[in-house]
Scaffold this motif. Structure first.
Motif, PDB file in Angstrom:
ATOM      1  N   PHE A   1       0.861  -1.191   0.000  1.00  0.00           N
ATOM      2  CA  PHE A   1       0.000   0.000   0.000  1.00  0.00           C
ATOM      3  C   PHE A   1       0.888   1.229   0.000  1.00  0.00           C
ATOM      4  O   PHE A   1       1.790   1.362   0.827  1.00  0.00           O
ATOM      5  N   SER A   2       0.626   2.162  -0.922  1.00  0.00           N
ATOM      6  CA  SER A   2       1.506   3.318  -1.064  1.00  0.00           C
ATOM      7  C   SER A   2       0.711   4.624  -1.082  1.00  0.00           C
ATOM      8  O   SER A   2      -0.429   4.677  -1.540  1.00  0.00           O
ATOM      9  N   VAL A   3       1.369   5.671  -0.584  1.00  0.00           N
ATOM     10  CA  VAL A   3       0.780   7.006  -0.510  1.00  0.00           C
ATOM     11  C   VAL A   3       1.776   7.979  -1.125  1.00  0.00           C
ATOM     12  O   VAL A   3       2.977   7.895  -0.855  1.00  0.00           O
TER      13      VAL A   3
ATOM     14  N   GLN B   1       3.469  13.308  11.934  1.00  0.00           N
ATOM     15  CA  GLN B   1       2.055  12.935  11.962  1.00  0.00           C
ATOM     16  C   GLN B   1       1.875  11.419  12.028  1.00  0.00           C
ATOM     17  O   GLN B   1       0.947  10.916  12.665  1.00  0.00           O
ATOM     18  N   LEU B   2       2.779  10.677  11.386  1.00  0.00           N
ATOM     19  CA  LEU B   2       2.625   9.226  11.292  1.00  0.00           C
ATOM     20  C   LEU B   2       3.525   8.462  12.254  1.00  0.00           C
ATOM     21  O   LEU B   2       3.605   7.231  12.189  1.00  0.00           O
TER      22      LEU B   2
ATOM     23  N   LEU C   1      -6.355   6.178   8.428  1.00  0.00           N
ATOM     24  CA  LEU C   1      -6.401   5.315   7.249  1.00  0.00           C
ATOM     25  C   LEU C   1      -5.272   4.292   7.291  1.00  0.00           C
ATOM     26  O   LEU C   1      -5.488   3.084   7.082  1.00  0.00           O
ATOM     27  N   LEU C   2      -4.055   4.746   7.582  1.00  0.00           N
ATOM     28  CA  LEU C   2      -2.913   3.838   7.609  1.00  0.00           C
ATOM     29  C   LEU C   2      -2.927   2.940   8.838  1.00  0.00           C
ATOM     30  O   LEU C   2      -2.417   1.811   8.798  1.00  0.00           O
ATOM     31  N   GLU C   3      -3.501   3.421   9.936  1.00  0.00           N
ATOM     32  CA  GLU C   3      -3.641   2.552  11.117  1.00  0.00           C
ATOM     33  C   GLU C   3      -4.504   1.353  10.782  1.00  0.00           C
ATOM     34  O   GLU C   3      -4.213   0.228  11.195  1.00  0.00           O
ATOM     35  N   GLU C   4      -5.567   1.579  10.020  1.00  0.00           N
ATOM     36  CA  GLU C   4      -6.425   0.469   9.608  1.00  0.00           C
ATOM     37  C   GLU C   4      -5.706  -0.437   8.620  1.00  0.00           C
ATOM     38  O   GLU C   4      -5.744  -1.661   8.737  1.00  0.00           O
ATOM     39  N   LYS C   5      -5.008   0.143   7.651  1.00  0.00           N
ATOM     40  CA  LYS C   5      -4.301  -0.656   6.651  1.00  0.00           C
ATOM     41  C   LYS C   5      -3.214  -1.505   7.304  1.00  0.00           C
ATOM     42  O   LYS C   5      -2.931  -2.617   6.855  1.00  0.00           O
ATOM     43  N   GLN C   6      -2.615  -0.978   8.361  1.00  0.00           N
ATOM     44  CA  GLN C   6      -1.517  -1.676   9.017  1.00  0.00           C
ATOM     45  C   GLN C   6      -1.949  -3.025   9.579  1.00  0.00           C
ATOM     46  O   GLN C   6      -1.126  -3.906   9.794  1.00  0.00           O
ATOM     47  N   GLN C   7      -3.243  -3.188   9.799  1.00  0.00           N
ATOM     48  CA  GLN C   7      -3.736  -4.434  10.357  1.00  0.00           C
ATOM     49  C   GLN C   7      -3.830  -5.561   9.325  1.00  0.00           C
ATOM     50  O   GLN C   7      -3.995  -6.725   9.705  1.00  0.00           O
TER      51      GLN C   7
END
Length: 232
Positions: free
Chosen positions: A73-75, A154-155, A97-103
């Protein structure tokens, strides 16, 4: 979580050094450089100030597509005025968004473009989500090192969150979803509608895993219905 930062064709060694320093202070340690040797310039190390190990371990890639070859997944960061895409997440919106993707993904990447021209539309099309920093005034952009610092700050909490091992998901789900949507647009003879295609491309990257799975089910039903109607 494997989470490299990718700098595409950085021109100024000082900017690369500042980016490495920002990464180091916020807990990020993997840097990929596309089509540039600026990180090898002594000026980069001077500005890095204690983050020389990130420069030493930085890897070089000939293209952005090559640098993303193992990323799930890339941003990409971009200025709105420079791209045909119009759907963006702010740095604040990016975190949940990335917290969810991290799962459910094994790797993510954050991409930064050239200091003067940013990323091309072709490069932007390679990533899953676009992000931009809202400006208080009509000013072109932040310095590359400043932008990296904003996003790393932020991340930074992502580095402290462990993915839940009980969630076992297909990390290719998003890529498969894009392929099915592209095929459906072609089948419906609307693939030339760039506004629709661009909207769909960007919105898919914002979906949570459960939403992606439900959309797969919907596409399956649509595809089956089209096959049945053609058979009649």
């Amino acid at each position: 979580m494997h989470f490299p930062l990718i700098l595409v064709s950085p021109a100024r060694a000082e900017n690369v050094g500042a980016a490495a320093r920002a990464m180091k202070t916020m807990g990020f340690d993997t840097l990929r450089i596309v089509n540039s040797q600026a990180h090898r310039d002594p000026a980069a190390r001077r500005v890095a100030h204690g983050a020389g190990d990130i420069l030493d371990n930085a890897t070089h890639w000939d293209s952005l597509s090559a640098a993303l070859h193992d990323i799930d997944f890339s941003v990409a960061t971009t200025a709105r005025s420079r791209a045909r895409f119009h759907y963006y997440a702010t740095p604040q919106q990016l975190l949940p968004l990335l917290e969810e993707k991290q799962q459910w993904v094994n790797s993510m990447a954050l991409v930064f473009g050239r200091e003067d021209t940013g990323l091309t539309n072709e490069e932007l099309a390679l990533v899953d989500v676009l992000t931009g920093i809202p400006m208080a005034a009509d000013y072109p952009s932040l310095n590359l090192g400043q932008a990296v610092m904003v996003y790393c700050y932020q991340l930074s909490t992502l580095r402290q969150i462990a993915a839940r091992p009980e969630i076992a998901a297909d990390v290719q789900q998003l890529a498969a979803l894009r392929q099915r949507c592209d095929a459906l647009l072609a089948r419906l003879a609307v693939s030339d509608d760039r506004k629709l295609a661009d909207w769909l491309t960007q919105r898919l990257g914002l979906l949570a895993q459960r939403d992606s799975a439900m959309l797969h089910r919907l596409l399956h039903d649509i595809e089956k219905n089209l096959i049945d109607k053609n058979a009649d």
